[in-house]
Write an enzyme that holds these catalytic residues in place. Structure first.
Site, short mmCIF file in Angstrom:
data_model
loop_
_atom_site.label_atom_id
_atom_site.label_comp_id
_atom_site.label_asym_id
_atom_site.label_seq_id
_atom_site.Cartn_x
_atom_site.Cartn_y
_atom_site.Cartn_z
N SER A 138 0.87 -1.12 0.07
CA SER A 138 0.07 0.03 -0.01
C SER A 138 0.84 1.42 -0.26
O SER A 138 1.70 1.41 0.82
CB SER A 138 -1.08 -0.14 1.27
OG SER A 138 -1.54 1.22 1.33
N HIS A 139 0.55 2.07 -0.87
CA HIS A 139 1.20 3.43 -1.06
C HIS A 139 0.69 4.29 0.27
O HIS A 139 1.68 5.21 0.60
CB HIS A 139 0.99 4.17 -2.16
CG HIS A 139 2.12 5.02 -2.72
ND1 HIS A 139 3.02 5.72 -1.95
CD2 HIS A 139 2.52 5.71 -3.97
CE1 HIS A 139 3.96 6.31 -2.62
NE2 HIS A 139 3.66 6.07 -3.87
N SER A 140 -0.06 4.07 0.89
CA SER A 140 -0.36 4.58 2.30
C SER A 140 0.42 4.20 3.26
O SER A 140 0.58 5.04 4.44
CB SER A 140 -1.95 4.56 2.45
OG SER A 140 -2.76 5.31 2.07
#
Length: 509
Positions: free
Chosen positions: A174-176
């Site tokens: 996840s880029h978060s």
């Protein structure tokens, strides 16, 4: 119409398991920064490895007969160990009911690991550096409707054994959760903890010594900064939505509202100021801004991905040519970004008076006060920005463009990061359309993913899959020459030939 890759046999999934941390941590909510919330989707990489059973025994390469089951179990145990220290990766994103913002719920729900096989030989795929639709079958893609965050794993992996005995390991993170450097550290730790390696290199030991720091306190403090400029920065995302909506309506009031926004003040972060100006320009000049996700998806499916191989000697020649009249030297990134921006803008066939923009990611770990701690595991990148008229960009020399790129990079300081974080603040992120006037570049040359040894040798090649912003250009380190650069860019078919012609002419100067 069938694609040429449909001739490949399907990839057969034989096992799907949830993987939990070896050490369970107490549940807690990890508050994310505005930088973490920009792109809450999985980013995928596919690692290719030759048949490990054909590698010679030279002190660290394995000559054991590795079965798919043993590889899968080794990856699983390594991931369990890694999730114990990188415990947020076993959690889930969660919407705060009070403000609608995303945070990270560290709840030990685990990652997902998949075992698969294919009769395809790696050699059948041709040049691995050129994107291939078949790569999409080598990663696990969980069902996700864009809203059900508590069900979405933040780390997924798929190991696929090919007919030739080689392997791919497709990983989504996840880029978060991670930006590029932190994803690199996480994957290096996972590889080091997997028992496939019979002997760890000094590089692996170095990665094990890096203790991840998951707390976002410094960036959260910056994100709470209250500007005195008179601009209500918390409304910038809604302003972008308003520009897009106004551009797609024909009534007089909306056409009047759009240019008014330009006069309301600057937020101080050039990347966001320039983006708003590009949207205003597109709307006031009769441009068709696609706020509809359906329209965007149609364009998204049409992108063609092309990789250019630039040797270290070619890059050095380019740098000498650009600065043949003397002056300061420049980095490989600066000269390649200048050449690419000029070539792509020319290929778009834009009006000479149109504003065009180059935006590129800058790591802020050492640019904020205080600096982020070593091992910071979250997102720390902001976009720097250069804007010119298309005619001026075509006219000026590459040296002048390089100087502007360096100035934009140097402008990223603590105040810039504060303003940028305010600019992306909001309960959700605006869905930005692809703009012909906007060139985006991400520099991966300091993240040599091919050196990550999930097996006892480095990967033959590592390929990113289609990113959420398909037109972005990646600068990647070449696996065979650490000073060479592979440039991969997404283009619409109508612009591909023109870009190739202009870019190849520029690098051949």
């Amino acid at each position: 119409m069938a694609t040429k890759y449909e001739r490949y046999p399907t990839v057969s999934i034989s096992k799907t398991v949830s993987v939990y941390p070896k050490i369970i941590h107490p549940q807690k909510v990890l508050n994310l920064s505005n930088l973490d919330r920009q792109c809450p989707t999985l980013m995928y990489l596919v690692f290719f490895y030759d048949n490990p059973n054909l590698l010679s025994c030279d002190g660290y390469k394995s000559c054991n007969d590795l079965s798919l089951n043993s590889v899968f179990n080794s990856l699983k145990s390594g991931l369990e160990e890694t999730l114990s220290m990188w415990y947020p990766a076993a959690g889930r994103l969660s919407l705060n009911p009070n403000d609608g913002k995303l945070n990270l719920w560290c709840n030990n729900k685990g990652a997902v690991l998949v075992e698969a096989t294919s009769q395809v030989k790696i050699s059948d795929l041709g040049d691995l550096t050129q994107y291939n639709e078949f790569y999409e079958k080598l990663v696990f893609k969980p069902d996700f409707d864009g809203n059900d965050f508590p069900r979405m794993p933040l780390v997924v992996g798929q190991v696929t054994k090919f007919g030739c005995g080689g392997y791919s390991i497709g990983i989504g993170t996840s880029h978060s959760l991670f930006d590029g450097p932190s994803a690199y550290s996480f994957l290096s730790a996972w590889a080091s903890n997997s028992a496939i390696n019979t002997k760890q290199t000094s590089h692996d030991h170095h990665q094990l010594l890096i203790t991840p720091v998951h707390d976002r306190a410094t960036l959260l403090t910056l994100g709470n900064y209250n500007s005195q400029s008179g601009v209500n920065n918390s409304l910038l995302i809604s302003k972008i939505d308003h520009v897009i909506t106004a551009a797609n309506n024909s009534n007089r009031n909306n056409q009047y509202d759009v240019p008014q926004m330009k006069a309301r003040g600057s937020v101080g972060a050039a990347a966001i100021d320039h983006l708003l100006q590009l949207l205003i320009q597109a709307s006031t000049n009769g441009g068709n801004i696609a706020s509809s996700s359906n329209i965007f998806n149609q364009k998204y499916c049409s992108f063609v991905f092309k990789t250019f191989h630039l040797s270290s000697s070619l890059i050095e020649n380019l740098k000498r040519e650009v600065f043949k009249d003397g002056g300061f030297s420049c980095s490989s990134f600066e000269v390649l970004a200048a050449l690419l921006w000029k070539a792509r803008t020319k290929a778009m066939g834009l009006r000479k008076e149109a504003m065009v923009c180059l935006q590129f990611a800058v790591d802020t770990r050492n640019k904020v006060a205080p600096p982020l701690p070593a091992g910071f595991s979250g997102n720390a990148y902001v976009l720097a920005s250069v804007a010119l008229a298309a005619g001026e960009l075509e006219r000026i020399r590459h040296k002048a463009i390089v100087e502007k790129i360096r100035q934009a990079k140097d402008s990223v300081n603590n105040d810039y990061v504060k303003s940028y974080m305010e600019g992306v603040q909001g309960p959700r992120q605006a869905s930005l359309p692809p703009l012909r006037e906007l060139t985006l570049v991400s520099d991966w040359t300091r993240m040599p993913f091919h050196n990550i040894n999930f097996f006892s040798s480095r990967a033959t090649h590592v390929s990113p899959l289609v990113p959420p912003i398909p037109q972005i250009a990646y600068f990647m380190q070449n696996p065979n020459d650490d000073r060479a650069v592979d440039v991969r860019i997404g283009l619409l078919p109508d612009n591909l030939d023109a870009f190739c012609s202009y870019f190849l002419a520029a690098i051949a100067q």
